[in-house]
Design a protein around this motif. Structure first.
Motif: not given
Length: 526
Positions: A129-136
């Protein structure tokens, strides 16, 4: 040279240089490779890997499991032995032998990072979840890039009822604030509850049953999003009106108050922890402003927010956006859109099966886009059971019944939705569905008036103009039909009468009802 080709945005796919899929890896092995693919220098220690993928086991047992996974990867990779490496302390990939052959697509649910990778470990889920949010944050609009400006990870909305001395108004205030919480990613706390302290850092809805000269008494310089100047009270009702219906008009008060609250939340300034609520409310306004389906940043926000709080409402709004893309004929491949919609609907319902707005929005996606009319009607009925004041639920159950051929029921339900909706940002959509209901039962003059009203309010909204054209044809109003056709061709340059009989053209209610029978002769007039 043998290389590992990795497709990481969307379904996680690994291929060899000759294009062959590597399909025999288990979930944990795929998890190990996923971590390495996005890690700095594509390297990770064994201890860190165990903490992510075997957090529910002892360290020694986790290390033993990791050793088995390493052996599995080596066995499957075969000729790719120069890609994956492991020693006693670390695992790594050779960056020179790895090709990431795709790029992030922020606006597409099915294209998020490692979309189909499911590993039942809380630590790995949080990491992903954090990797996805970081990418966003990295790829999306600057407004969403600074995590310090986002506010609380779980936005809190405080309902302060302390000034209220009327039971009825207390009940109304709770209906309003709970409706706001269904529309936006807000957790509701009432004054007196732990965490509901009014410290000036959280948005507050303040309700009073009488109008006063001053607002925010006792709250200092806090940025109030609701004040006694916009009170929810019986003064808003008009019992003297000849059309007064106490229950219906009270519901309209609730919906008008909810709409005003969402608008205030979207525009609020001065609170330091409002970003999550503000952005959620602003996204709702963008969606009904019919800009969001063209705006990658709104989609990116909804996906990013989902990766932070895992609320189904974000996915329901994303699915609902697809109905605009289809209805405005701005969609790409319909099969892909339907697959994305089905995935979003399924996950949204799984996460929030008791959120009336999630049920309502997914109901409309099922009927308008996916053609599952019976399930759509069932979901809308459940939405109403959970919140009888939800105007979209009433409108969408009417839409489902219209597709099912129960036109009188559809007409009654969509008109009830109009009666309780108030003047929220979604009003034109409810009026459009009521116009379709009136058309189906032969109340063509009412349908014409509704269509013209929506068209004047939202001039570039195509659905009412399509129906207006058909209505004038049915009424044999030659000149008005030609005028409607001319205006429609401005919005849809490729429009032709033949589209009315094209099953992919978004007028399914007209096509299913037989309304179009006998009105194919316009071309002979032109």
């Amino acid at each position: 040279m043998n290389r590992l080709h990795a497709h990481i945005h969307g379904n996680f796919v690994l291929r060899t240089s000759d294009g062959a899929d590597i399909e025999t890896l288990g979930a944990k092995a795929r998890g190990v490779l996923a971590v390495l693919l996005v890690a700095q220098n594509m390297r990770c220690s064994r201890s860190e890997m165990v903490a992510l993928l075997w957090s529910d086991r002892g360290h020694a047992q986790g290390l033993a499991s990791l050793r088995q996974v390493v052996a599995d990867i080596r066995g499957v990779f075969g000729a790719l032995k120069d890609v994956f490496f492991a020693d006693r302390s670390s695992l790594w990939l050779n960056p020179e032998r790895v090709v990431i052959d795709d790029a992030p697509v922020l606006s597409n649910w099915n294209s998020r990072l490692f979309h189909d990778l499911v590993i039942r470990d809380d630590a790995f889920t949080a990491w992903l979840s954090e990797r996805r949010a970081e990418l966003m944050r990295k790829e999306s609009h600057p407004r969403y890039q600074n995590p310090d400006e986002r506010g609380d990870p779980e936005p809190v909305l405080v309902c302060d009822e302390s000034p209220v001395d009327a039971t009825l108004v207390t009940g109304l205030s709770r209906l309003v604030v709970n409706s706001v919480a269904e529309w936006t990613p807000a957790k509701v706390l009432y004054s007196g509850q732990t965490g509901a302290e009014t410290d000036g850092k959280r948005p507050v809805l303040l309700f009073q049953d009488r109008l006063h000269d001053k607002t925010a008494t006792g709250f200092g310089s806090m940025a109030l999003l609701w004040s006694s100047g916009r009170a929810v009270s019986l003064h808003t009702l008009n019992p003297g009106s000849p059309e007064f219906d106490e229950q219906r008009d009270r519901i309209k008060v609730i919906n008008n108050a909810t709409s005003r609250a969402i608008i205030e939340l979207a525009q609020a300034e001065g609170c330091t922890h409002t970003a999550g609520v503000n952005s959620g409310a602003e996204a709702v306004l963008e969606i009904f402003g019919r800009r969001a389906h063209r705006d990658e940043h709104v989609r990116a926000y909804l996906l990013e927010q989902f990766d932070i709080d895992h609320r189904g409402i974000h996915l329901a709004w994303l699915a609902f956006l697809l109905t605009y893309s289809f209805g405005e004929r701005e969609a790409g491949d319909r099969t892909e859109i339907c697959e994305e919609a089905e995935s979003l609907v399924s996950r949204a319902l799984e996460l929030e099966p008791h959120n009336s707005m999630v049920l309502a929005l997914t109901s409309y996606v099922l009927s308008f886009l996916l053609g599952d009319y019976h399930l759509a009607r069932d979901l809308a009925a459940r939405a109403i059971a959970l919140n009888k004041t939800n105007p979209l639920a009433w409108a969408f159950i009417g839409a489902a019944n219209c597709y099912l051929g129960d036109y009188e029921t559809a007409y009654t339900q969509t008109n009830y939705a109009r009666a309780i909706a108030g003047e929220g940002p979604y009003r034109y959509l409810i009026d459009t569905l009521a116009m379709i209901g009136a058309t189906m039962v032969g109340r063509l003059e009412q349908a014409r008036v509704l269509s013209e009203s929506v068209r004047m309010t939202v001039p570039d909204y195509k659905p009412p103009l399509r129906y207006l054209y058909a209505i004038h044809l049915k009424m044999e109003s030659h000149d008005k039909a030609l005028d409607a056709r001319r205006k429609l061709k401005i919005l849809e340059p490729d429009f032709d009468d033949a589209l009315f009989f094209d099953p992919t053209y978004p007028i399914a209610a007209l096509q299913k009802s037989g309304f179009l029978v006998g009105i194919q002769k316009l071309n002979s007039w032109v």
